[in-house]
Design a protein around this motif. Structure first.
Motif, PDB file in Angstrom:
ATOM      1  N   ALA A  19      15.784   6.129   3.092  1.00  0.00           N
ATOM      2  CA  ALA A  19      16.107   4.757   3.501  1.00  0.00           C
ATOM      3  C   ALA A  19      17.551   4.444   3.129  1.00  0.00           C
ATOM      4  O   ALA A  19      18.001   4.739   2.025  1.00  0.00           O
ATOM      5  N   ASP A  20      18.263   3.854   4.052  1.00  0.00           N
ATOM      6  CA  ASP A  20      19.677   3.540   3.886  1.00  0.00           C
ATOM      7  C   ASP A  20      19.826   2.122   3.345  1.00  0.00           C
ATOM      8  O   ASP A  20      19.525   1.152   4.043  1.00  0.00           O
ATOM      9  N   ILE A  21      20.282   2.000   2.110  1.00  0.00           N
ATOM     10  CA  ILE A  21      20.419   0.684   1.477  1.00  0.00           C
ATOM     11  C   ILE A  21      21.421  -0.179   2.222  1.00  0.00           C
ATOM     12  O   ILE A  21      21.193  -1.368   2.442  1.00  0.00           O
ATOM     13  N   HIS A  68       0.848  -1.195   0.000  1.00  0.00           N
ATOM     14  CA  HIS A  68       0.000   0.000   0.000  1.00  0.00           C
ATOM     15  C   HIS A  68       0.883   1.245   0.000  1.00  0.00           C
ATOM     16  O   HIS A  68       1.138   1.834   1.055  1.00  0.00           O
ATOM     17  N   PRO A  69       1.359   1.668  -1.191  1.00  0.00           N
ATOM     18  CA  PRO A  69       2.268   2.818  -1.243  1.00  0.00           C
ATOM     19  C   PRO A  69       1.661   4.109  -0.701  1.00  0.00           C
ATOM     20  O   PRO A  69       2.371   4.903  -0.077  1.00  0.00           O
ATOM     21  N   GLU A  70       0.377   4.319  -0.920  1.00  0.00           N
ATOM     22  CA  GLU A  70      -0.248   5.559  -0.418  1.00  0.00           C
ATOM     23  C   GLU A  70      -0.258   5.584   1.108  1.00  0.00           C
ATOM     24  O   GLU A  70      -0.003   6.626   1.711  1.00  0.00           O
ATOM     25  N   THR A  71      -0.529   4.455   1.723  1.00  0.00           N
ATOM     26  CA  THR A  71      -0.490   4.372   3.186  1.00  0.00           C
ATOM     27  C   THR A  71       0.939   4.585   3.679  1.00  0.00           C
ATOM     28  O   THR A  71       1.158   5.299   4.661  1.00  0.00           O
ATOM     29  N   ALA A  72       1.903   3.979   2.990  1.00  0.00           N
ATOM     30  CA  ALA A  72       3.310   4.167   3.360  1.00  0.00           C
ATOM     31  C   ALA A  72       3.691   5.642   3.270  1.00  0.00           C
ATOM     32  O   ALA A  72       4.380   6.164   4.156  1.00  0.00           O
ATOM     33  N   LYS A  73       3.232   6.303   2.213  1.00  0.00           N
ATOM     34  CA  LYS A  73       3.529   7.729   2.035  1.00  0.00           C
ATOM     35  C   LYS A  73       2.968   8.551   3.205  1.00  0.00           C
ATOM     36  O   LYS A  73       3.640   9.431   3.738  1.00  0.00           O
ATOM     37  N   LEU A  85       9.827   4.957  -2.951  1.00  0.00           N
ATOM     38  CA  LEU A  85       9.367   5.909  -1.944  1.00  0.00           C
ATOM     39  C   LEU A  85      10.294   5.931  -0.733  1.00  0.00           C
ATOM     40  O   LEU A  85      10.681   6.998  -0.248  1.00  0.00           O
ATOM     41  N   LEU A  86      10.665   4.755  -0.256  1.00  0.00           N
ATOM     42  CA  LEU A  86      11.547   4.684   0.913  1.00  0.00           C
ATOM     43  C   LEU A  86      12.915   5.293   0.616  1.00  0.00           C
ATOM     44  O   LEU A  86      13.451   6.046   1.440  1.00  0.00           O
TER      45      LEU A  86
END
Length: 103
Positions: free
Chosen positions: A51-53, A6-11, A45-46
């Motif tokens: 977000a650190d790979i 759920h990308p929108e929720t993640a956003k 998005l992350l």
């Protein structure tokens, strides 16, 4: 949000202050979970939100291993473009060849 793609929720969670590099009880980051499931929009998005790979890679394997194994090409390309370590495991080159990721 990540477990069910759920990308929108993640956003919205990120906008609300969710930590993109926080690990779960197993030491997995949201980026690792999304990459392993092939959720390209969430991976992107992350990364866009810090977000650190390298943090998402564990001592045993590269963040690229499972996405390569499952042929999640968009995820693999995004991770590599953003600094994933392609030299972490010998098997990565084999998987890349086997899955036709090398052009």
């Amino acid at each position: 949000a990540i477990q069910n793609n759920h990308p929108e929720t993640a956003k919205e969670l990120i906008k609300g202050g969710a930590e993109v590099n926080k690990t779960n009880a197993s030491g997995e980051t949201p980026l690792l979970l999304a990459a392993n499931k092939g959720y390209f929009e969430i991976v992107e998005l992350l990364i866009q939100n810090g977000a650190d790979i390298q943090l998402s890679e564990n001592k045993r394997s590269s963040i690229l291993y499972f996405p390569l194994l499952c042929s999640y090409s968009q995820v693999v390309e995004c991770l590599i473009k953003n600094g994933a370590d392609v030299t972490k495991e010998e098997d990565l080159l084999y998987l890349a060849c086997e899955r036709n990721f090398l052009n």
